[in-house]
Write a protein that holds these residues in place. Sequence first.
Motif, short mmCIF file in Angstrom:
data_model
loop_
_atom_site.label_atom_id
_atom_site.label_comp_id
_atom_site.label_asym_id
_atom_site.label_seq_id
_atom_site.Cartn_x
_atom_site.Cartn_y
_atom_site.Cartn_z
N ILE A 167 0.86 -1.18 0.00
CA ILE A 167 0.00 0.00 0.00
C ILE A 167 0.90 1.23 0.00
O ILE A 167 1.57 1.52 0.99
N ASN A 168 0.95 1.89 -1.14
CA ASN A 168 1.93 2.95 -1.38
C ASN A 168 1.34 4.36 -1.19
O ASN A 168 0.14 4.54 -1.17
N LYS A 169 2.25 5.31 -1.08
CA LYS A 169 1.91 6.74 -0.91
C LYS A 169 1.23 6.98 0.45
O LYS A 169 0.26 7.74 0.55
N PRO A 198 2.46 -1.64 4.13
CA PRO A 198 2.32 -0.23 3.78
C PRO A 198 3.70 0.39 3.53
O PRO A 198 4.63 0.15 4.30
N ILE A 199 3.82 1.14 2.48
CA ILE A 199 5.11 1.77 2.14
C ILE A 199 4.90 3.21 1.67
O ILE A 199 3.79 3.61 1.31
N CYS A 200 5.98 3.96 1.66
CA CYS A 200 5.97 5.24 0.98
C CYS A 200 7.24 5.29 0.12
O CYS A 200 8.34 5.51 0.63
N ALA A 201 7.05 5.05 -1.17
CA ALA A 201 8.20 4.95 -2.06
C ALA A 201 8.95 6.28 -2.14
O ALA A 201 10.16 6.32 -2.37
N LYS A 202 8.22 7.38 -1.93
CA LYS A 202 8.84 8.70 -2.02
C LYS A 202 9.86 8.90 -0.89
O LYS A 202 10.97 9.36 -1.12
N GLY A 206 9.05 1.86 4.93
CA GLY A 206 8.44 0.55 4.70
C GLY A 206 9.10 -0.26 3.59
O GLY A 206 8.83 -1.46 3.45
N VAL A 207 9.97 0.39 2.79
CA VAL A 207 10.54 -0.31 1.65
C VAL A 207 11.51 -1.41 2.10
O VAL A 207 11.67 -2.43 1.43
N ASP A 208 12.15 -1.21 3.27
CA ASP A 208 13.02 -2.26 3.81
C ASP A 208 12.27 -3.59 3.97
O ASP A 208 12.82 -4.65 3.70
N ALA A 209 11.03 -3.50 4.42
CA ALA A 209 10.23 -4.72 4.63
C ALA A 209 9.98 -5.43 3.30
O ALA A 209 10.00 -6.66 3.23
N PHE A 210 9.75 -4.65 2.23
CA PHE A 210 9.55 -5.25 0.91
C PHE A 210 10.86 -5.89 0.43
O PHE A 210 10.87 -7.00 -0.11
N ALA A 211 11.97 -5.19 0.63
CA ALA A 211 13.28 -5.74 0.24
C ALA A 211 13.54 -7.06 0.98
O ALA A 211 13.99 -8.05 0.38
N ASP A 212 13.23 -7.08 2.28
CA ASP A 212 13.42 -8.32 3.05
C ASP A 212 12.53 -9.45 2.52
O ASP A 212 12.95 -10.60 2.44
N TRP A 213 11.31 -9.09 2.18
CA TRP A 213 10.38 -10.09 1.62
C TRP A 213 10.97 -10.70 0.33
O TRP A 213 10.91 -11.91 0.12
N LEU A 214 11.55 -9.84 -0.51
CA LEU A 214 12.14 -10.32 -1.76
C LEU A 214 13.33 -11.23 -1.50
O LEU A 214 13.48 -12.28 -2.14
#
Lengths: 224, 224
Positions: A167-169, A198-202, A206-214
């Motif tokens: 969930i971005n922005k 939930p992330i905010c790409a800007k 939260g992007v660390d959690a996505f990187a860890d998931w990958l």
Amino acid sequence: MDEVKVIEIKKSVLEDNEKDADALRQELKRKGVFLLNLMSAPGSGKTTTLIQTLNRLKGRLNVAVMEADIDSDVDAVKIQSATGVPSIQLHTGGMCHLDAEMTRQGLDNVALGGVDLVILENVGNLVCPAEFDTGAVKNAMILSVPEGHDKPLKYPLMFQVCDLVLINKTDVMPYFDFDLDKCREYIRMRNPKAQVIPICAKTGEGVDAFADWLVENTKNWKYA
Amino acid sequence: MDEVKVIEIKKSVLEDNEKDADALRQELKRKGVFLLNLMSAPGSGKTTTLIQTLNRLKGRLNVAVMEADIDSDVDAVKIQSATGVPSIQLHTGGMCHLDAEMTRQGLDNVALGGVDLVILENVGNLVCPAEFDTGAVKNAMILSVPEGHDKPLKYPLMFQVCDLVLINKTDVMPYFDFDLDKCREYIRMRNPKAQVIPICAKTGEGVDAFADWLVENTKNWKYA
């Protein structure tokens, strides 16, 4: 650095997409390559999310990116110049989705030696891409706050087929009537197993959690 | 008031969509009904824009609304209860667009006597709906600020087929990297004739201009 390969994808002639998708997955398994199919509506921030994520994966995974679009190569150029990660652009020639055979056409143009993870950025569309198995190991999607928390009600299949919903922005949450709890509830209705981050790409939140998931999912796929 | 008719649309069996679309337009001309096909990506604010617009058209035009969605009837219920304008919900059964025959199936369920304008809210999708002439007199689309000003580069056909582009959510312009001049330039590249109206459906800013556009175009169609 700003030059990227642009591949004009041809319409599939094969009839049995499921069979073809399974064959592609098996081939990726043999090669030890994890393929993520990333979907979303137009403008949800797929490319910005990828840039943030790729910069966090440096030294952890070797990644390649395939950017699918009806037209233009702005995304592949942007990603490659911002991250140094090899990126190619797939032109679908007006087609609204990728299937397994079209994905394979793209992969044939990626140097897979040493690559752990390929991220396919699908065409921006919440409907058609959900209907076609690309052969990816996992599906993820981005729902951005301005789109509204009711999207799982309106685009059920997209949420059903995704293992992960970003969930971005989240930074603009105060300016929109977006109810995160309700959104989680609607996603669960469609797919109780889907993970939500939930992330905010800007801002990178939260992007660390996505990187860890990958990293975790790629390792499971390679070594399990 | 909260009960709306839900129509399950069947897949078209007719092969020649252009012929069918022209026939539908001629029929609408005879009946003096203007049909607007409103398209956009998911979450761009079509329904909120319609509510604001319909409230401004009261006493000027008699309107009916057809809301197309893969699933759910939230939009038709919302519009009818917020505006009192008769609305029906079209379920496309997973299909990503409407063609002329599907639009006709919807119109068969609208009481057209005395109606000047029917607004069709198409499925949220920037790709497929652009490929099918619905039989509408004019096409309009909404691009919302959070989606980004580069969308005309990525979804060329959608911008080519639209007579009017509404740029919505202008209130959040300060929080996004959205360049309105660049957006206008990209739209002009795709379609020099397209009119552009910036609006904010949340605050109502700019919606008067859209309402005027509808009144003018409906009158031209009925009486020209």
